[in-house]
Design a protein around this motif. Structure first.
Motif, PDB file in Angstrom:
ATOM      1  N   SER A 231      28.146 -28.192 -14.371  1.00  0.00           N
ATOM      2  CA  SER A 231      27.871 -28.810 -13.074  1.00  0.00           C
ATOM      3  C   SER A 231      26.678 -29.760 -13.134  1.00  0.00           C
ATOM      4  CB  SER A 231      27.611 -27.720 -12.024  1.00  0.00           C
ATOM      5  OG  SER A 231      26.500 -26.915 -12.411  1.00  0.00           O
ATOM      6  N   MET A 232      26.353 -30.258 -14.320  1.00  0.00           N
ATOM      7  CA  MET A 232      25.226 -31.171 -14.475  1.00  0.00           C
ATOM      8  C   MET A 232      25.522 -32.496 -13.775  1.00  0.00           C
ATOM      9  SD  MET A 232      22.187 -31.170 -16.024  1.00  0.00           S
ATOM     10  CE  MET A 232      22.360 -30.030 -17.397  1.00  0.00           C
ATOM     11  N   GLU A 233      24.525 -33.035 -13.090  1.00  0.00           N
ATOM     12  CA  GLU A 233      24.702 -34.309 -12.403  1.00  0.00           C
ATOM     13  C   GLU A 233      24.781 -35.443 -13.422  1.00  0.00           C
ATOM     14  OE1 GLU A 233      21.690 -34.912  -9.552  1.00  0.00           O
ATOM     15  OE2 GLU A 233      22.167 -33.114  -8.377  1.00  0.00           O
ATOM     16  N   LEU A 234      25.800 -36.288 -13.259  1.00  0.00           N
ATOM     17  CA  LEU A 234      26.009 -37.400 -14.170  1.00  0.00           C
ATOM     18  C   LEU A 234      25.429 -38.681 -13.589  1.00  0.00           C
ATOM     19  CD1 LEU A 234      29.720 -36.775 -15.248  1.00  0.00           C
ATOM     20  CD2 LEU A 234      27.668 -36.296 -16.570  1.00  0.00           C
ATOM     21  N   PRO A 235      25.041 -39.609 -14.460  1.00  0.00           N
ATOM     22  CA  PRO A 235      24.615 -40.922 -13.951  1.00  0.00           C
ATOM     23  C   PRO A 235      25.768 -41.642 -13.243  1.00  0.00           C
ATOM     24  CG  PRO A 235      23.918 -40.593 -16.230  1.00  0.00           C
ATOM     25  CD  PRO A 235      24.854 -39.473 -15.904  1.00  0.00           C
ATOM     26  N   LYS A 236      25.423 -42.648 -12.475  1.00  0.00           N
ATOM     27  CA  LYS A 236      26.451 -43.367 -11.717  1.00  0.00           C
ATOM     28  C   LYS A 236      27.359 -44.181 -12.631  1.00  0.00           C
ATOM     29  CE  LYS A 236      23.558 -43.731  -7.587  1.00  0.00           C
ATOM     30  NZ  LYS A 236      22.900 -44.654  -6.609  1.00  0.00           N
ATOM     31  N   LYS A 282      18.968 -27.162 -34.265  1.00  0.00           N
ATOM     32  CA  LYS A 282      19.299 -28.427 -34.921  1.00  0.00           C
ATOM     33  C   LYS A 282      20.026 -29.364 -33.967  1.00  0.00           C
ATOM     34  CE  LYS A 282      19.615 -26.741 -39.688  1.00  0.00           C
ATOM     35  NZ  LYS A 282      20.512 -26.608 -40.868  1.00  0.00           N
ATOM     36  N   VAL A 283      20.918 -28.829 -33.162  1.00  0.00           N
ATOM     37  CA  VAL A 283      21.653 -29.662 -32.208  1.00  0.00           C
ATOM     38  C   VAL A 283      20.693 -30.258 -31.179  1.00  0.00           C
ATOM     39  CG1 VAL A 283      23.538 -29.689 -30.554  1.00  0.00           C
ATOM     40  CG2 VAL A 283      23.699 -28.223 -32.556  1.00  0.00           C
ATOM     41  N   LEU A 284      19.780 -29.439 -30.677  1.00  0.00           N
ATOM     42  CA  LEU A 284      18.819 -29.923 -29.690  1.00  0.00           C
ATOM     43  C   LEU A 284      17.922 -31.014 -30.264  1.00  0.00           C
ATOM     44  CD1 LEU A 284      17.818 -26.479 -28.171  1.00  0.00           C
ATOM     45  CD2 LEU A 284      18.920 -28.321 -26.922  1.00  0.00           C
ATOM     46  N   ARG A 285      17.512 -30.845 -31.515  1.00  0.00           N
ATOM     47  CA  ARG A 285      16.604 -31.808 -32.127  1.00  0.00           C
ATOM     48  C   ARG A 285      17.301 -33.148 -32.369  1.00  0.00           C
ATOM     49  NH1 ARG A 285      14.528 -28.150 -35.674  1.00  0.00           N
ATOM     50  NH2 ARG A 285      15.841 -28.911 -37.326  1.00  0.00           N
ATOM     51  N   SER A 286      18.533 -33.137 -32.874  1.00  0.00           N
ATOM     52  CA  SER A 286      19.226 -34.386 -33.185  1.00  0.00           C
ATOM     53  C   SER A 286      19.844 -35.039 -31.956  1.00  0.00           C
ATOM     54  CB  SER A 286      20.320 -34.126 -34.236  1.00  0.00           C
ATOM     55  OG  SER A 286      21.205 -33.112 -33.789  1.00  0.00           O
ATOM     56  N   ALA A 287      20.071 -34.277 -30.885  1.00  0.00           N
ATOM     57  CA  ALA A 287      20.649 -34.861 -29.668  1.00  0.00           C
ATOM     58  C   ALA A 287      19.614 -35.629 -28.859  1.00  0.00           C
ATOM     59  CB  ALA A 287      21.269 -33.770 -28.812  1.00  0.00           C
ATOM     60  N   CYS A 288      18.322 -35.296 -29.005  1.00  0.00           N
ATOM     61  CA  CYS A 288      17.234 -36.039 -28.351  1.00  0.00           C
ATOM     62  C   CYS A 288      17.397 -36.084 -26.834  1.00  0.00           C
ATOM     63  CB  CYS A 288      17.132 -37.458 -28.913  1.00  0.00           C
ATOM     64  SG  CYS A 288      16.727 -37.519 -30.658  1.00  0.00           S
ATOM     65  N   GLY A 289      17.712 -34.944 -26.222  1.00  0.00           N
ATOM     66  CA  GLY A 289      17.785 -34.872 -24.770  1.00  0.00           C
ATOM     67  C   GLY A 289      19.127 -35.194 -24.174  1.00  0.00           C
ATOM     68  N   ALA A 290      20.161 -35.405 -24.989  1.00  0.00           N
ATOM     69  CA  ALA A 290      21.488 -35.729 -24.446  1.00  0.00           C
ATOM     70  C   ALA A 290      22.129 -34.547 -23.725  1.00  0.00           C
ATOM     71  CB  ALA A 290      22.404 -36.201 -25.574  1.00  0.00           C
ATOM     72  N   HIS A 291      21.661 -33.322 -23.986  1.00  0.00           N
ATOM     73  CA  HIS A 291      22.223 -32.147 -23.312  1.00  0.00           C
ATOM     74  C   HIS A 291      22.071 -32.235 -21.795  1.00  0.00           C
ATOM     75  CE1 HIS A 291      21.794 -30.650 -27.399  1.00  0.00           C
ATOM     76  NE2 HIS A 291      22.560 -29.622 -27.084  1.00  0.00           N
ATOM     77  N   PHE A 292      21.016 -32.880 -21.340  1.00  0.00           N
ATOM     78  CA  PHE A 292      20.696 -32.902 -19.913  1.00  0.00           C
ATOM     79  C   PHE A 292      21.304 -34.093 -19.190  1.00  0.00           C
ATOM     80  CE2 PHE A 292      16.961 -31.543 -22.500  1.00  0.00           C
ATOM     81  CZ  PHE A 292      17.182 -30.186 -22.383  1.00  0.00           C
ATOM     82  N   LYS A 293      22.166 -34.863 -19.890  1.00  0.00           N
ATOM     83  CA  LYS A 293      22.794 -36.041 -19.288  1.00  0.00           C
ATOM     84  C   LYS A 293      24.306 -36.011 -19.414  1.00  0.00           C
ATOM     85  CE  LYS A 293      18.674 -38.604 -20.676  1.00  0.00           C
ATOM     86  NZ  LYS A 293      18.130 -39.677 -21.538  1.00  0.00           N
ATOM     87  N   LEU A 294      24.865 -34.884 -19.833  1.00  0.00           N
ATOM     88  CA  LEU A 294      26.308 -34.765 -20.033  1.00  0.00           C
ATOM     89  C   LEU A 294      26.815 -33.477 -19.403  1.00  0.00           C
ATOM     90  CD1 LEU A 294      26.556 -35.753 -23.814  1.00  0.00           C
ATOM     91  CD2 LEU A 294      27.331 -37.152 -21.898  1.00  0.00           C
ATOM     92  N   GLN A 295      28.076 -33.494 -19.038  1.00  0.00           N
ATOM     93  CA  GLN A 295      28.764 -32.277 -18.621  1.00  0.00           C
ATOM     94  C   GLN A 295      29.471 -31.695 -19.849  1.00  0.00           C
ATOM     95  OE1 GLN A 295      31.357 -33.006 -15.298  1.00  0.00           O
ATOM     96  NE2 GLN A 295      29.693 -33.193 -13.843  1.00  0.00           N
ATOM     97  N   ILE A 296      28.996 -30.531 -20.294  1.00  0.00           N
ATOM     98  CA  ILE A 296      29.459 -29.932 -21.552  1.00  0.00           C
ATOM     99  C   ILE A 296      30.094 -28.581 -21.245  1.00  0.00           C
ATOM    100  CG2 ILE A 296      28.804 -29.228 -23.875  1.00  0.00           C
ATOM    101  CD1 ILE A 296      26.290 -30.951 -23.551  1.00  0.00           C
ATOM    102  N   GLN A 297      31.272 -28.368 -21.798  1.00  0.00           N
ATOM    103  CA  GLN A 297      31.939 -27.072 -21.736  1.00  0.00           C
ATOM    104  C   GLN A 297      32.247 -26.636 -23.157  1.00  0.00           C
ATOM    105  OE1 GLN A 297      35.151 -26.651 -18.867  1.00  0.00           O
ATOM    106  NE2 GLN A 297      34.414 -28.447 -17.716  1.00  0.00           N
ATOM    107  N   SER A 298      31.786 -25.458 -23.533  1.00  0.00           N
ATOM    108  CA  SER A 298      31.904 -24.994 -24.914  1.00  0.00           C
ATOM    109  C   SER A 298      32.735 -23.725 -24.992  1.00  0.00           C
ATOM    110  CB  SER A 298      30.508 -24.749 -25.506  1.00  0.00           C
ATOM    111  OG  SER A 298      29.789 -23.806 -24.727  1.00  0.00           O
ATOM    112  N   LYS A 299      33.084 -23.375 -26.249  1.00  0.00           N
ATOM    113  CA  LYS A 299      33.842 -22.157 -26.563  1.00  0.00           C
ATOM    114  C   LYS A 299      35.177 -22.111 -25.822  1.00  0.00           C
ATOM    115  CE  LYS A 299      29.692 -19.442 -27.521  1.00  0.00           C
ATOM    116  NZ  LYS A 299      28.930 -18.205 -27.212  1.00  0.00           N
ATOM    117  N   LEU A 300      35.908 -23.211 -25.896  1.00  0.00           N
ATOM    118  CA  LEU A 300      37.200 -23.313 -25.220  1.00  0.00           C
ATOM    119  C   LEU A 300      38.326 -23.181 -26.233  1.00  0.00           C
ATOM    120  CD1 LEU A 300      36.464 -26.374 -22.879  1.00  0.00           C
ATOM    121  CD2 LEU A 300      36.431 -23.956 -22.246  1.00  0.00           C
TER     122      LEU A 300
END
Length: 453
Positions: A231-236, A282-300
């Motif tokens: 439910s992360m808010e996405l940019p316009k 490692k994912v957090l370090r190489s993503a450089c903050g992209a986790h907080f700008k995307l809607q991600i669903q895992s383990k599907l």
């Protein structure tokens, strides 16, 4: 004084027959005897000692109503007085049995200073606890945040560096702890820090270097609760593109994919069960903050992914056009059932929803992905390579294909709604030169992005 007696009984053959005494002989030899008595005088000496012992017990002060306990004395060889005689032992009646008492703690006392969850007080000062080297609180916090079992159980993730921590705070992630060694790092994130609800700890720089995963310690760490990224808010300005990561097991590759998707402006990301944990260090370090700008669903699993994909979606698979000898017949048939085209030859400008499947470098695309693309009428996209290079890095290949799709979508919007006359008026004369056509096109493209995005 105890009397040590050494008495060996020999038979007619001059061999020892009392094996009990022979067994104890080495131990007796290492002791210093108080008195040495001949064997024929042993009985007399023993009777004298017993009489003296009973004489002392009879002259002891008596106790009112003593409790008496009788039991038979065990047989211990030559020191036994009589097999049928019992010895009486007196216990004082006023002696109470030993009991173990638990120390009571006063729960009404005020909590320690380091348990306060005030970050900034009313005067604008930081409220923190200063810790020394080898403080057990440091290991308790960081082991909990770094242990795979504990952080999955409590939904925690660890960030290092002031920029990543600031982006997490700006994305409204729940902060639990801030560990820092310099006040400058804390001042940088002051505007984003909550006033309450977290704990600040100041620790020595060398101690933080010991716990850091980086070569150069940034001087600040943050422990957060994993947010609800669905439910992360996405940019316009997002594109109708959904990226599916299939068996991406390397943390650096998944981080590069997240960063690329955030840069392109994709709408959603779906991760299969075979992928690495999306909140891995490692994912957090190489993503450089992209986790907080995307809607991600895992383990599907794939049935769940099919339910999330819209029926009018265009399915594409990033494929390197290689079939190994280990692939089964079913896998080869599934691969051949999906047509293969160069990535630049496919027109996606009119597509309403685009789904791009990217695989890991180790496992590659799974059989379920090919079957899903065949059912939806999908296409495999290939990037032509030179100099005998077989394949590209996952993040690199994804970036090439995604930016090609973004260019086509933006140019389609440019043709439909943009007023090219207004843009051409501000171009220099050299823009009309045939030899500078490529330069003018990129300049027009840049101006269009600034105006419509």
């Amino acid at each position: 004084m105890r009397t040590l007696c050494l008495r060996l009984v020999f038979s007619k053959t001059n061999k020892p027959t009392n094996f009990q005494q022979i067994r104890c002989l080495p131990r007796w030899n290492h002791r210093r005897p108080v008195k040495v008595i001949a064997s024929e005088k042993y009985d007399e000496e023993r009777d004298t000692e017993v009489k003296q012992k009973h004489h002392k017990e009879d002259h002891k002060p008596t106790v009112k109503n003593p409790t008496k306990i009788k039991w038979r004395q065990p047989i211990l060889g030559p020191r036994i007085l009589d097999d049928n005689k019992s010895i009486e032992y007196k216990i004082k009646a006023d002696i109470k049995p030993l009991t173990i008492k638990k120390q009571k703690t006063d729960s009404k006392k005020a909590a320690p200073f380091d348990m306060l969850e005030t970050v900034i007080d009313a005067d604008g000062n930081f409220v923190y606890t200063k810790m020394q080297n080898n403080d057990p609180r440091i290991s308790a916090i960081l082991v909990e945040a770094k242990s795979k079992k504990e952080k999955n159980k409590k939904d925690l993730f660890l960030l290092e560096g002031k920029r990543l921590i600031k982006e997490a705070l700006d994305a409204k992630c729940k902060l639990d702890y801030i560990l820092f060694s310099r006040m400058d790092e804390l001042e940088y994130i002051r505007p984003s820090l909550p006033k309450t609800g977290a704990k600040l700890y100041k620790m020595p720089y060398r101690e933080m270097q010991h716990w850091s995963d980086l070569v150069t310690n940034p001087g600040i760490m943050g422990v957060f609760k994993i947010p609800d990224t669905e439910s992360m808010e996405l940019p316009k300005e997002t594109l109708p593109i959904t990226v599916i990561c299939d068996n991406v097991r390397e943390g650096n590759n998944l981080g590069a994919i997240l960063r690329t998707c955030s840069g392109v402006g994709t709408n959603k990301m779906l991760l299969t069960k075979g992928c690495v944990h999306v909140w891995d260090t490692k994912v957090l370090r190489s993503a450089c903050g992209a986790h907080f700008k995307l809607q991600i669903q895992s383990k599907l699993d794939w049935p769940s992914i099919k339910d999330l994909i819209k029926p009018n979606s265009s399915i594409f698979i990033a494929d390197n056009q290689t079939v190994t000898s280990t692939d089964s017949t079913e896998v080869v048939e599934a691969i051949q059932s999906v047509p293969l085209l160069p990535y630049y030859s496919v027109d996606v400008s009119t597509a309403q929803n685009i789904v791009l499947i990217i695989g890991g470098e180790t496992e590659g695309i799974s059989e379920e992905s090919y079957k899903f693309a065949a059912e939806m009428g999908g296409v495999r996209l290939n990037i032509p390579l030179s100099n005998g290079v077989d394949s590209l890095n996952t993040g690199t290949a994804l970036g090439i294909i995604l930016f090609e799709m973004k260019k086509q979508l933006i140019m389609a919007k440019f043709k439909d709604g943009a007023k090219s006359d207004n843009i051409l008026l501000i171009l220099p004369d050299v823009a009309y030169d045939y030899h500078c056509y490529s330069w003018s096109f990129s300049y027009i493209y840049t101006l269009f992005l600034k105006r419509y995005y």
